[in-house]
Design an enzyme around this catalytic site. Sequence first.
Site, PDB file in Angstrom:
ATOM      1  N   TYR A  87       0.460   3.800  -3.213  1.00 61.83           N
ATOM      2  CA  TYR A  87       0.959   2.494  -2.737  1.00 61.83           C
ATOM      3  C   TYR A  87       1.072   1.553  -3.928  1.00 61.83           C
ATOM      4  CZ  TYR A  87      -0.053   4.113   1.968  1.00 61.83           C
ATOM      5  OH  TYR A  87      -0.051   4.827   3.130  1.00 61.83           O
ATOM      6  N   SER A  88       2.092   0.707  -3.898  1.00 61.06           N
ATOM      7  CA  SER A  88       2.246  -0.289  -4.972  1.00 61.06           C
ATOM      8  C   SER A  88       1.245  -1.414  -4.785  1.00 61.06           C
ATOM      9  CB  SER A  88       3.640  -0.922  -4.933  1.00 61.06           C
ATOM     10  OG  SER A  88       4.619   0.041  -5.123  1.00 61.06           O
TER      11      SER A  88
ATOM     12  N   CYS B 146      13.445  -1.289  -5.128  1.00 64.80           N
ATOM     13  CA  CYS B 146      12.239  -0.681  -4.563  1.00 64.80           C
ATOM     14  C   CYS B 146      12.386  -0.544  -3.053  1.00 64.80           C
ATOM     15  CB  CYS B 146      11.024  -1.542  -4.887  1.00 64.80           C
ATOM     16  SG  CYS B 146       9.474  -0.744  -4.463  1.00 64.80           S
TER      17      CYS B 146
ATOM     18  N   GLU C  50      12.197   2.339  -8.004  1.00 63.38           N
ATOM     19  CA  GLU C  50      11.086   3.033  -7.346  1.00 63.38           C
ATOM     20  C   GLU C  50      11.475   3.203  -5.879  1.00 63.38           C
ATOM     21  OE1 GLU C  50       7.387   2.895  -9.208  1.00 63.38           O
ATOM     22  OE2 GLU C  50       6.509   1.914  -7.464  1.00 63.38           O
TER      23      GLU C  50
ATOM     24  N   TYR D  62      11.231   5.830  -2.267  1.00 63.41           N
ATOM     25  CA  TYR D  62      10.502   6.927  -1.635  1.00 63.41           C
ATOM     26  C   TYR D  62      11.304   7.410  -0.428  1.00 63.41           C
ATOM     27  CZ  TYR D  62       6.523   4.977  -4.176  1.00 63.41           C
ATOM     28  OH  TYR D  62       5.699   4.488  -5.136  1.00 63.41           O
TER      29      TYR D  62
HETATM   30  P1  NAP Z   1      12.121  -0.478   7.128  1.00 66.21           P
HETATM   31  O1  NAP Z   1      11.395  -1.667   7.583  1.00 66.21           O
HETATM   32  O2  NAP Z   1      12.086   0.748   7.991  1.00 66.21           O
HETATM   33  O3  NAP Z   1      13.652  -0.761   6.827  1.00 66.21           O
HETATM   34  C1  NAP Z   1      14.029  -1.844   6.126  1.00 66.21           C
HETATM   35  C2  NAP Z   1      15.524  -2.057   6.213  1.00 66.21           C
HETATM   36  O4  NAP Z   1      16.243  -1.172   5.326  1.00 66.21           O
HETATM   37  C3  NAP Z   1      16.164  -1.877   7.574  1.00 66.21           C
HETATM   38  O5  NAP Z   1      16.947  -3.002   7.791  1.00 66.21           O
HETATM   39  C4  NAP Z   1      17.017  -0.633   7.404  1.00 66.21           C
HETATM   40  O6  NAP Z   1      18.182  -0.633   8.215  1.00 66.21           O
HETATM   41  C5  NAP Z   1      17.426  -0.746   5.974  1.00 66.21           C
HETATM   42  N1  NAP Z   1      17.914   0.495   5.362  1.00 66.21           N
HETATM   43  C6  NAP Z   1      17.725   1.775   5.753  1.00 66.21           C
HETATM   44  N2  NAP Z   1      18.318   2.623   4.898  1.00 66.21           N
HETATM   45  C7  NAP Z   1      18.931   1.866   3.958  1.00 66.21           C
HETATM   46  C8  NAP Z   1      19.732   2.143   2.807  1.00 66.21           C
HETATM   47  N3  NAP Z   1      20.024   3.392   2.441  1.00 66.21           N
HETATM   48  N4  NAP Z   1      20.183   1.113   2.070  1.00 66.21           N
HETATM   49  C9  NAP Z   1      19.890  -0.158   2.405  1.00 66.21           C
HETATM   50  N5  NAP Z   1      19.152  -0.497   3.480  1.00 66.21           N
HETATM   51  C10 NAP Z   1      18.669   0.511   4.242  1.00 66.21           C
HETATM   52  O7  NAP Z   1      11.579  -0.195   5.689  1.00 66.21           O
HETATM   53  P2  NAP Z   1      10.179   0.437   5.301  1.00 66.21           P
HETATM   54  O8  NAP Z   1       9.856   1.573   6.201  1.00 66.21           O
HETATM   55  O9  NAP Z   1       9.154  -0.630   5.136  1.00 66.21           O
HETATM   56  O10 NAP Z   1      10.585   1.080   3.939  1.00 66.21           O
HETATM   57  C11 NAP Z   1      10.169   0.650   2.727  1.00 66.21           C
HETATM   58  C12 NAP Z   1      10.217   1.775   1.731  1.00 66.21           C
HETATM   59  O11 NAP Z   1       9.579   1.302   0.575  1.00 66.21           O
HETATM   60  C13 NAP Z   1       9.499   3.034   2.195  1.00 66.21           C
HETATM   61  O12 NAP Z   1      10.267   4.144   1.833  1.00 66.21           O
HETATM   62  C14 NAP Z   1       8.218   2.980   1.384  1.00 66.21           C
HETATM   63  O13 NAP Z   1       7.706   4.252   1.088  1.00 66.21           O
HETATM   64  C15 NAP Z   1       8.700   2.282   0.132  1.00 66.21           C
HETATM   65  N6  NAP Z   1       7.698   1.605  -0.691  1.00 66.21           N
HETATM   66  C16 NAP Z   1       6.514   1.193  -0.171  1.00 66.21           C
HETATM   67  C17 NAP Z   1       5.596   0.603  -1.000  1.00 66.21           C
HETATM   68  C18 NAP Z   1       4.225   0.191  -0.536  1.00 66.21           C
HETATM   69  O14 NAP Z   1       3.421  -0.138  -1.409  1.00 66.21           O
HETATM   70  N7  NAP Z   1       3.912   0.212   0.725  1.00 66.21           N
HETATM   71  C19 NAP Z   1       5.911   0.369  -2.330  1.00 66.21           C
HETATM   72  C20 NAP Z   1       7.119   0.772  -2.803  1.00 66.21           C
HETATM   73  C21 NAP Z   1       8.038   1.381  -1.978  1.00 66.21           C
HETATM   74  P3  NAP Z   1      18.334   0.107   9.647  1.00 66.21           P
HETATM   75  O15 NAP Z   1      18.232  -0.939  10.687  1.00 66.21           O
HETATM   76  O16 NAP Z   1      19.709   0.698   9.616  1.00 66.21           O
HETATM   77  O17 NAP Z   1      17.260   1.120   9.739  1.00 66.21           O
END
Ligand code: NAP
Length: 342
Positions: A132-133, A300, A340, A342
Site C-alpha cells: 500500500y502507498s 496512480c 504506479e 495496479y
Molecule cells: P474505483 O473507486 O473502483 O474507480 C475509480 C474510478 O476509475 C471509477 O470512476 C472508474 O470508472 C474509473 N476507471 C476505471 N477504469 C478506468 C480507466 N481505465 N481509466 C480511467 N478511469 C477508469 O478505484 P479503486 O478501486 O479505488 O482503484 C484504485 C487503484 O489504485 C487500485 O487499482 C489500487 O490498487 C490502486 N492503488 C492503491 C493504492 C493504495 O495505497 N491503496 C496506492 C496506489 C494505487 P467506472 O465507473 O467505469 O468503473
Amino acid sequence: MKCVRPCPTGAVDHYFDLARPYSIDDQLLWIELPSELSVQAASEAGNSESSRGSQIAPVSASTPLNRYSRENPARAIVSSNTRVTGETAENDVRLVIFEFDETPFDFIEGQSVGVIPPGLDANGQPHAMRLYSVACPRDGEKPNAGNMSLAIKRIVWRDGLDREVRGVASNWLCDLRPGDAVDIVGPFGTDFLVPDDPDADLLMICTGTGAAPFRGFAHRRRRMWPNAGGKLMLIYGARTMEDLPFSQTLQKYTQAEFRRELAFSRAIAGDRQYVQDRLRMCAPEILWLLRRPKSHMYICGLKGLEDGVDEALIDITRTHGINWLAFKSEMHVAGRYHVEVY
Ligand code: NAP
C-alpha cells in the site's frame, strides 16, 4: 543518535554550500559545522556542487529503503481507523493510522509499505505480502509523532455461484481497531517520489485510492513550503462524489494552493466522465504545466489508466505540434514521469 524527523536518515534534509570539500577524517574532528557560504561566494570559490546554485537535497539522497523485512518487520499499533468515503458510498475506504512508538520507521512520500495478513492461505502457507502507498508526508499524519497512514479499500465481490467473497488483506485492515498490532515491511520504491523542490510543478492523475501518495505530496508541500512557487494540479476520478476518498481533506485546500479537477463516472446517468475527459477539458492548462521546466507528471491507480491518459495527451499535444509519446519519453529519461498502476 536518534534520527531527527522529518529527515528520514537524520543527515540529508539540510544542505548548504562550503568553500571546499572536507575528508571524513576532517569531519570526525568537527565540534561545530563549518560556516555556510552564499551561493555567489561558493560559485566564485569554484565549488561545483554549489555553483549550480541549488540548496535542495536530491530526492534519492534521502530515500530510506527496505529497512524492515518479512523476517524482521517493524511492529506498529493502530491509533485510528476512519472511513474516508461517504456513508452511502458503495466503496468503503479507510484511512488507518499506525504508531511506531519506539521503532523508527522512516519513509518518504510516494513510497509503499508491505503488510502481511495473519493466518495461512488456502495452501497452508503464510499469506503473501500486500503493498500500500503511504498516504501521509514523511513526518507523519500527525507531525513528528512516529506515525504513518495508509488508505485501504475494502474488497468484496461475488463468485461464480453468487456467494460473497471478501478480500483477505483489505478486510482485515479495514476492520482493525485502535490498539491492534500490525507488522510492517519496507519501505519500498525509488521512482514514484517527489522532488524536494518547492518550485517543482506536479501534475497528478489518479483514480480512487490511487490518490493516497498525492495526499502525502500535498501535505508535505503545505507543511514545508506553504508559499511554494511550484503548482500542484490533481485530476482525480471516482464513481461519485460520495465514492471519492479524501473529499473532506481536499476541501481544506484552496484551488490556488492545490488545483484539482474531479471526474465522476456514475454521478449523472448517461454522462460518464473520466480523468481523460477532464484532461481534455483543461488542455491549455495541462500543456502549460507540462512545458514548465520543473514539471513532473504522476499517474496512480487502476491498470489501464495510463493508456487513457496517453490517448488524451496525444490529442491535446497534437494540435500544438508536439508528439506526446516522444515528449513523455524525454520526461521519463529526465526522471520527471512516474507511473504506479495496479
Ligand atoms: P474505483 O473507486 O473502483 O474507480 C475509480 C474510478 O476509475 C471509477 O470512476 C472508474 O470508472 C474509473 N476507471 C476505471 N477504469 C478506468 C480507466 N481505465 N481509466 C480511467 N478511469 C477508469 O478505484 P479503486 O478501486 O479505488 O482503484 C484504485 C487503484 O489504485 C487500485 O487499482 C489500487 O490498487 C490502486 N492503488 C492503491 C493504492 C493504495 O495505497 N491503496 C496506492 C496506489 C494505487 P467506472 O465507473 O467505469 O468503473
